[in-house]
Design an enzyme around this catalytic site. Structure first.
Site, PDB file in Angstrom:
ATOM      1  N   HIS A  79       0.825  -1.209   0.000  1.00 22.99           N
ATOM      2  CA  HIS A  79       0.000   0.000   0.000  1.00 22.99           C
ATOM      3  C   HIS A  79       0.859   1.258   0.000  1.00 22.99           C
ATOM      4  CE1 HIS A  79      -3.834  -2.167   1.609  1.00 22.99           C
ATOM      5  NE2 HIS A  79      -3.253  -2.826   0.610  1.00 22.99           N
ATOM      6  N   GLU A  81       0.853   3.945   1.731  1.00 20.45           N
ATOM      7  CA  GLU A  81       1.289   4.431   3.045  1.00 20.45           C
ATOM      8  C   GLU A  81       2.488   3.632   3.543  1.00 20.45           C
ATOM      9  OE1 GLU A  81      -1.681   3.434   1.955  1.00 20.45           O
ATOM     10  OE2 GLU A  81      -3.249   4.073   3.315  1.00 20.45           O
ATOM     11  N   CYS A 105      -5.963   1.500   5.477  1.00 24.12           N
ATOM     12  CA  CYS A 105      -6.567   0.245   5.940  1.00 24.12           C
ATOM     13  C   CYS A 105      -6.016  -0.094   7.330  1.00 24.12           C
ATOM     14  CB  CYS A 105      -6.255  -0.872   4.942  1.00 24.12           C
ATOM     15  SG  CYS A 105      -4.533  -1.418   5.005  1.00 24.12           S
ATOM     16  N   CYS A 108      -2.188  -0.727   7.382  1.00 25.57           N
ATOM     17  CA  CYS A 108      -1.395   0.505   7.315  1.00 25.57           C
ATOM     18  C   CYS A 108      -1.535   1.327   8.592  1.00 25.57           C
ATOM     19  CB  CYS A 108      -1.802   1.325   6.098  1.00 25.57           C
ATOM     20  SG  CYS A 108      -1.319   0.542   4.537  1.00 25.57           S
TER      21      CYS A 108
HETATM   22  N1  LIG Z   1      -5.439   3.214   1.853  1.00 20.54           N
HETATM   23  C1  LIG Z   1      -5.156   2.356   0.846  1.00 20.54           C
HETATM   24  C2  LIG Z   1      -6.119   1.436   0.372  1.00 20.54           C
HETATM   25  C3  LIG Z   1      -5.788   0.635  -0.680  1.00 20.54           C
HETATM   26  N2  LIG Z   1      -4.550   0.715  -1.216  1.00 20.54           N
HETATM   27  C4  LIG Z   1      -4.228  -0.073  -2.420  1.00 20.54           C
HETATM   28  C5  LIG Z   1      -4.319  -1.561  -2.344  1.00 20.54           C
HETATM   29  C6  LIG Z   1      -4.726  -1.927  -3.748  1.00 20.54           C
HETATM   30  O1  LIG Z   1      -3.610  -1.873  -4.608  1.00 20.54           O
HETATM   31  C7  LIG Z   1      -5.657  -0.789  -4.106  1.00 20.54           C
HETATM   32  C8  LIG Z   1      -7.090  -1.040  -3.733  1.00 20.54           C
HETATM   33  O2  LIG Z   1      -7.655  -1.800  -4.723  1.00 20.54           O
HETATM   34  P1  LIG Z   1      -9.256  -1.905  -4.909  1.00 20.54           P
HETATM   35  O3  LIG Z   1      -9.735  -2.839  -3.834  1.00 20.54           O
HETATM   36  O4  LIG Z   1      -9.833  -0.527  -4.791  1.00 20.54           O
HETATM   37  O5  LIG Z   1      -9.378  -2.503  -6.307  1.00 20.54           O
HETATM   38  O6  LIG Z   1      -5.178   0.340  -3.387  1.00 20.54           O
HETATM   39  C9  LIG Z   1      -3.597   1.621  -0.746  1.00 20.54           C
HETATM   40  O7  LIG Z   1      -2.467   1.695  -1.260  1.00 20.54           O
HETATM   41  N3  LIG Z   1      -3.928   2.421   0.293  1.00 20.54           N
HETATM   42 ZN    ZN Z   2      -3.201  -0.219   3.677  1.00 20.08          ZN
END
Ligand SMILES: Nc1ccn([C@H]2C[C@H](O)[C@@H](COP(=O)(O)O)O2)c(=O)n1
Ligand code: ZN
Length: 161
Positions: A79, A81, A105, A108
């Protein structure tokens, strides 16, 4: 002596703009996320976006959202973060502020708390009703990490270099 220029962007616009720019490097076809970590005196300490770890090819690992866990992206994407925290090559992130385009999430949130980051500025919270984000907020609240939504000004720049 001429008066200073007016209409310059705020710190929040500046650093959220850097986070958005970072997210433009993401290869995730569905959700691009960018993060920027800033010191208490407004110095940029680190940046990151969501993607696969070094050596894990963007062309070989799965970007699918569905299917068996081994065959979709969620086991593999780092992610934004966590990348921003891991990319930081300085000393401590104690007291730092994190700008991120999507609310962190639960995984993170643990890294953010343990790194000593004290404030989160986020833009989107599209997963706010998921257990992951609810657990994230539960831990952030317990740990005293402050978070607030970025206030869009309506004049957000469209970065097209
Ligand atoms: N705060 C966040 C939430 C999600 N991510 C990343 C993880 C995945 O690559 C993507 C989410 O995919 P989706 O479920 O929307 O198809 O984003 C993050 O980096 N930071
Ligand atoms: Zn995360």
């Amino acid at each position: 002596m001429s008066d200073k220029r007016s209409g310059y962007i705020s710190w929040d616009e500046y650093f959220m703009g850097v986070a958005v720019l970072s997210g433009m490097r993401s290869k995730d076809p569905h959700t691009q996320v960018g993060a920027c970590i800033v010191s208490e005196d407004n110095k940029i300490l680190s940046m990151g976006y969501n993607g696969f770890p070094k050596g894990c090819s963007d062309d070989e690992f799965p970007w699918a959202r569905e299917g068996e866990p081994y065959d979709n992206k969620y086991f593999y994407t780092t992610h934004s973060e966590l990348n921003a925290i891991l990319n930081y090559r300085g000393g401590s992130l104690e007291g730092a502020k994190l700008y991120v385009t999507l609310f962190p999430c639960n995984e993170c949130a643990k890294a953010i708390i343990q790194a000593g980051i004290r404030t989160i500025v986020y833009d989107d919270d599209k997963y706010e009703m998921t257990p992951s984000v609810m657990a994230s907020k539960r831990m952030l609240d317990a740990a005293g990490v402050r978070y607030y939504r970025y206030k869009r000004t309506g004049r957000e720049i469209q970065i097209t270099l």
